[in-house]
Scaffold this active site. Structure first.
Site, PDB file in Angstrom:
ATOM      1  N   HIS A  16      -3.197  -5.251  -5.633  1.00 33.08           N
ATOM      2  CA  HIS A  16      -2.814  -6.426  -4.824  1.00 33.08           C
ATOM      3  C   HIS A  16      -1.918  -7.357  -5.652  1.00 33.08           C
ATOM      4  O   HIS A  16      -0.901  -7.839  -5.173  1.00 33.08           O
ATOM      5  CB  HIS A  16      -4.051  -7.227  -4.402  1.00 33.08           C
ATOM      6  CG  HIS A  16      -4.976  -6.538  -3.442  1.00 33.08           C
ATOM      7  ND1 HIS A  16      -6.329  -6.445  -3.655  1.00 33.08           N
ATOM      8  CD2 HIS A  16      -4.757  -5.936  -2.247  1.00 33.08           C
ATOM      9  CE1 HIS A  16      -6.907  -5.818  -2.635  1.00 33.08           C
ATOM     10  NE2 HIS A  16      -5.971  -5.496  -1.771  1.00 33.08           N
ATOM     11  N   LYS A  40     -17.260  -8.911   9.426  1.00 33.82           N
ATOM     12  CA  LYS A  40     -17.100  -7.765   8.517  1.00 33.82           C
ATOM     13  C   LYS A  40     -18.063  -7.835   7.325  1.00 33.82           C
ATOM     14  O   LYS A  40     -18.107  -6.906   6.524  1.00 33.82           O
ATOM     15  CB  LYS A  40     -15.660  -7.730   7.988  1.00 33.82           C
ATOM     16  CG  LYS A  40     -14.780  -6.689   8.666  1.00 33.82           C
ATOM     17  CD  LYS A  40     -13.463  -6.579   7.915  1.00 33.82           C
ATOM     18  CE  LYS A  40     -12.679  -5.332   8.243  1.00 33.82           C
ATOM     19  NZ  LYS A  40     -11.424  -5.279   7.462  1.00 33.82           N
ATOM     20  N   ARG A  89       0.002   2.807  -0.596  1.00 34.74           N
ATOM     21  CA  ARG A  89      -0.424   3.507  -1.811  1.00 34.74           C
ATOM     22  C   ARG A  89      -0.141   4.997  -1.709  1.00 34.74           C
ATOM     23  O   ARG A  89       0.248   5.633  -2.661  1.00 34.74           O
ATOM     24  CB  ARG A  89      -1.935   3.330  -2.025  1.00 34.74           C
ATOM     25  CG  ARG A  89      -2.304   1.995  -2.576  1.00 34.74           C
ATOM     26  CD  ARG A  89      -3.766   1.720  -2.401  1.00 34.74           C
ATOM     27  NE  ARG A  89      -4.077   1.506  -1.004  1.00 34.74           N
ATOM     28  CZ  ARG A  89      -5.213   1.007  -0.560  1.00 34.74           C
ATOM     29  NH1 ARG A  89      -6.159   0.701  -1.407  1.00 34.74           N
ATOM     30  NH2 ARG A  89      -5.405   0.815   0.719  1.00 34.74           N
ATOM     31  N   SER A 127     -10.195  -1.981  -3.093  1.00 31.43           N
ATOM     32  CA  SER A 127     -11.345  -2.871  -3.293  1.00 31.43           C
ATOM     33  C   SER A 127     -12.649  -2.075  -3.257  1.00 31.43           C
ATOM     34  O   SER A 127     -13.565  -2.323  -4.043  1.00 31.43           O
ATOM     35  CB  SER A 127     -11.367  -3.959  -2.219  1.00 31.43           C
ATOM     36  OG  SER A 127     -10.192  -4.717  -2.272  1.00 31.43           O
TER      37      SER A 127
HETATM   38  P1  ADP Z   1      -7.125  -4.889   4.728  1.00 30.52           P
HETATM   39  O1  ADP Z   1      -8.577  -5.002   5.028  1.00 30.52           O
HETATM   40  O2  ADP Z   1      -6.262  -5.776   5.581  1.00 30.52           O
HETATM   41  O3  ADP Z   1      -6.582  -3.472   4.636  1.00 30.52           O
HETATM   42  P2  ADP Z   1      -6.931  -5.009   1.838  1.00 30.52           P
HETATM   43  O4  ADP Z   1      -7.318  -6.156   0.990  1.00 30.52           O
HETATM   44  O5  ADP Z   1      -7.703  -3.748   1.658  1.00 30.52           O
HETATM   45  O6  ADP Z   1      -6.988  -5.569   3.298  1.00 30.52           O
HETATM   46  O7  ADP Z   1      -5.399  -4.666   1.618  1.00 30.52           O
HETATM   47  C1  ADP Z   1      -4.377  -5.569   1.892  1.00 30.52           C
HETATM   48  C2  ADP Z   1      -3.031  -4.888   1.750  1.00 30.52           C
HETATM   49  O8  ADP Z   1      -2.830  -4.540   0.371  1.00 30.52           O
HETATM   50  C3  ADP Z   1      -2.897  -3.570   2.526  1.00 30.52           C
HETATM   51  O9  ADP Z   1      -1.568  -3.462   3.020  1.00 30.52           O
HETATM   52  C4  ADP Z   1      -3.128  -2.508   1.493  1.00 30.52           C
HETATM   53  O10 ADP Z   1      -2.443  -1.303   1.808  1.00 30.52           O
HETATM   54  C5  ADP Z   1      -2.528  -3.179   0.268  1.00 30.52           C
HETATM   55  N1  ADP Z   1      -3.104  -2.640  -0.968  1.00 30.52           N
HETATM   56  C6  ADP Z   1      -4.398  -2.451  -1.278  1.00 30.52           C
HETATM   57  N2  ADP Z   1      -4.551  -1.894  -2.500  1.00 30.52           N
HETATM   58  C7  ADP Z   1      -3.297  -1.728  -2.985  1.00 30.52           C
HETATM   59  C8  ADP Z   1      -2.758  -1.154  -4.193  1.00 30.52           C
HETATM   60  N3  ADP Z   1      -3.546  -0.629  -5.133  1.00 30.52           N
HETATM   61  N4  ADP Z   1      -1.423  -1.167  -4.343  1.00 30.52           N
HETATM   62  C9  ADP Z   1      -0.621  -1.671  -3.365  1.00 30.52           C
HETATM   63  N5  ADP Z   1      -1.055  -2.172  -2.196  1.00 30.52           N
HETATM   64  C10 ADP Z   1      -2.377  -2.211  -2.002  1.00 30.52           C
END
Ligand code: ADP
Length: 157
Positions: A16, A40, A89, A127
């Protein structure tokens, strides 16, 4: 131009953070929008997630951290942002992200979605994986910002 980066960030990972840092180079302002969504039942409370992001991004200028509940397009409209940032990813993200982008476009034609590909060495980070590793006592220091590593330790020890 401003861009909105919405997500659960439960918790923030280095993936992130990498996306935020690269977004900052491309846009005038990045607005990180943390989904509160109490249904959630997140691992970390909204307040905790907001704090983790503020701590981990303290060195970054032109960044705003907000929370939202409800539709992402409504959050974008309310903050006068016409662009949504999402991360990719792997191919497996693509289908889901495309579906969301189409849904958002169908709700609001003026708001576009931009995708940034993660750096290869962050592509395995999510996460949920980070929480799984921390739950079983694994080292997560190369996966998350320090503040999150500390919180994960506190949660599972
Ligand atoms: P959500 O529940 O909306 O998917 P996340 O916090 O899991 O929220 O992810 C938010 C955004 O960040 C999503 O577009 C996800 O694909 C992206 N993301 C998550 N992990 C990574 C990573 N390791 N590298 C790049 N983007 C990521």
């Amino acid at each position: 131009m401003k861009i909105l980066y919405p997500g659960s960030f439960d918790p923030l990972t280095l993936g992130h953070l990498d996306l935020i840092e690269r977004g900052i180079k491309l846009f005038d302002e990045v607005v990180v929008a943390v989904l509160s969504n109490p249904e959630k039942t997140p691992t970390f409370s909204l307040e905790k997630r907001l704090f983790q992001i503020s701590e981990a991004t303290a060195h970054i200028e032109n960044l705003k951290v907000i929370s939202f509940d409800g539709l992402t397009v409504d959050c974008a409209r309310e903050n006068n942002v016409g662009l949504i940032l999402r991360g990719l990813r792997a191919l497996s993200d693509f289908e889901y992200e495309l579906q969301i982008a189409h849904t958002n476009r169908s709700l609001c034609n003026e708001i576009e979605t931009a995708f940034l590909a993660t750096q290869a060495h962050h592509s395995f980070l999510s996460s949920s994986v980070v929480k799984e590793v921390a739950r079983f006592g694994g080292n997560v220091e190369h996966m998350v910002p320090q503040v999150v590593a500390k919180d994960l330790k506190g949660l599972f020890n």
